[in-house]
Design a protein around this motif. Structure first.
Motif, PDB file in Angstrom:
ATOM      1  N   VAL A 144      39.886 -18.143  -5.945  1.00 11.15           N
ATOM      2  CA  VAL A 144      41.163 -17.510  -6.295  1.00 11.15           C
ATOM      3  C   VAL A 144      41.039 -15.987  -6.308  1.00 11.15           C
ATOM      4  O   VAL A 144      42.007 -15.273  -5.992  1.00 11.15           O
ATOM      5  N   THR A 145      39.858 -15.480  -6.638  1.00  5.49           N
ATOM      6  CA  THR A 145      39.660 -14.027  -6.604  1.00  5.49           C
ATOM      7  C   THR A 145      39.762 -13.507  -5.172  1.00  5.49           C
ATOM      8  O   THR A 145      40.332 -12.440  -4.923  1.00  5.49           O
ATOM      9  N   SER A 146      39.222 -14.275  -4.229  1.00  2.59           N
ATOM     10  CA  SER A 146      39.197 -13.839  -2.833  1.00  2.59           C
ATOM     11  C   SER A 146      40.546 -13.957  -2.139  1.00  2.59           C
ATOM     12  O   SER A 146      40.904 -13.109  -1.331  1.00  2.59           O
ATOM     13  N   VAL A 147      41.289 -15.027  -2.429  1.00  2.00           N
ATOM     14  CA  VAL A 147      42.513 -15.290  -1.656  1.00  2.00           C
ATOM     15  C   VAL A 147      43.791 -15.043  -2.443  1.00  2.00           C
ATOM     16  O   VAL A 147      44.882 -15.069  -1.863  1.00  2.00           O
ATOM     17  N   GLY A 148      43.681 -14.778  -3.751  1.00  2.00           N
ATOM     18  CA  GLY A 148      44.881 -14.655  -4.575  1.00  2.00           C
ATOM     19  C   GLY A 148      45.829 -13.567  -4.113  1.00  2.00           C
ATOM     20  O   GLY A 148      47.030 -13.794  -3.939  1.00  2.00           O
ATOM     21  N   ILE A 165      43.722 -10.311 -10.958  1.00  2.00           N
ATOM     22  CA  ILE A 165      44.614 -10.695 -12.056  1.00  2.00           C
ATOM     23  C   ILE A 165      44.504 -12.194 -12.325  1.00  2.00           C
ATOM     24  O   ILE A 165      44.347 -12.626 -13.472  1.00  2.00           O
ATOM     25  N   ILE A 166      44.578 -12.986 -11.253  1.00  2.00           N
ATOM     26  CA  ILE A 166      44.478 -14.437 -11.411  1.00  2.00           C
ATOM     27  C   ILE A 166      43.113 -14.817 -11.981  1.00  2.00           C
ATOM     28  O   ILE A 166      42.998 -15.680 -12.863  1.00  2.00           O
ATOM     29  N   ARG A 167      42.059 -14.168 -11.476  1.00  2.00           N
ATOM     30  CA  ARG A 167      40.709 -14.427 -11.986  1.00  2.00           C
ATOM     31  C   ARG A 167      40.626 -14.193 -13.487  1.00  2.00           C
ATOM     32  O   ARG A 167      40.133 -15.041 -14.234  1.00  2.00           O
ATOM     33  N   ASP A 168      41.132 -13.039 -13.936  1.00  2.00           N
ATOM     34  CA  ASP A 168      41.013 -12.698 -15.349  1.00  2.00           C
ATOM     35  C   ASP A 168      41.869 -13.606 -16.224  1.00  2.00           C
ATOM     36  O   ASP A 168      41.478 -13.936 -17.348  1.00  2.00           O
TER      37      ASP A 168
END
Length: 210
Positions: free
Chosen positions: A41-45, A133-136
């Motif tokens: 999700v960090t890479s593609v978000g 943002i999604i990662r955090d």
């Protein structure tokens, strides 16, 4: 030459954010499956949100190369963890590099879609920031973009500089990209080193949250 160089930027950006997500998940002691999810999700978000806004096919859903790069990068990073002790420094470096690389990709896609430069900069900022943002959020912490650190501001400034270079410098596209990426990464590093912060519009009172 441009498509090849842009492709390299996309690969490096994907690897950088995959490493950033992996290190962040390992800090939280996630199991390997959880680490993979956070890396993904960090890479593609950011790119996913960008493509949805542009109403174009989401890039990674038609490209197994991207998914493979994320998978193998996460595996490598988990193995690398055995000799890497400075998680926070490593996370910061890869996150900053990913921000610079993906901001450029987002601005380019906006300009190639004949959007206004301001919208292109917005897309660049979304591409560079939303994966983090999604990662955090998934890691149950306040996203960097909402904290005191200079983060989105670096992407916005980089986007402005890139458009100025592209329209007025006469330099090659590759040089414009490299300058902008180095600028964004440098702003992030200097901001952390010298404690640069965005101005606050509230006092130090401990008011209850609304």
């Amino acid at each position: 030459m441009l498509p090849d160089f842009t492709f390299i930027i996309e690969i490096l950006g994907t690897m950088s954010f995959a490493m950033s997500g992996t290190f962040a998940a390992m800090q939280k002691r996630f199991d390997p499956f959880g680490v993979m999810i956070i890396a993904f999700v960090t890479s593609v978000g950011g790119g996913t949100v960008r493509d949805l806004l542009l109403d174009v096919p989401v890039f990674w859903m038609h490209d197994l190369l991207t998914v493979s790069i994320i998978f193998f990068t996460a595996i490598f990073t988990m193995l690398f963890k055995a000799i890497e002790k400075k998680f926070q420094v490593t996370l910061f470096l890869f996150d900053s590099l990913g921000l610079g690389l993906f901001t450029i990709i987002g601005v380019q896609k906006g300009m190639n879609a004949d959007l206004h430069p301001i919208i292109g900069i917005t897309l660049g900022t979304i591409t560079g920031c939303f994966g983090g943002i999604i990662r955090d959020i998934l890691l149950n912490r306040i996203p960097l973009i909402f904290r005191k650190e200079i983060y989105a501001t670096a992407a916005i400034l980089g986007g402005f500089v890139y458009i100025l270079l592209r329209n007025f410098s006469g330099l090659s596209e590759e040089i414009n990209q490299i300058i902008t990426i180095l600028l964004i990464v440098s702003i992030r590093m200097l901001a952390v080193k010298y404690h640069w912060q965005m101005p606050k519009f509230y006092g130090n009172t401990n008011d209850a949250e609304m």
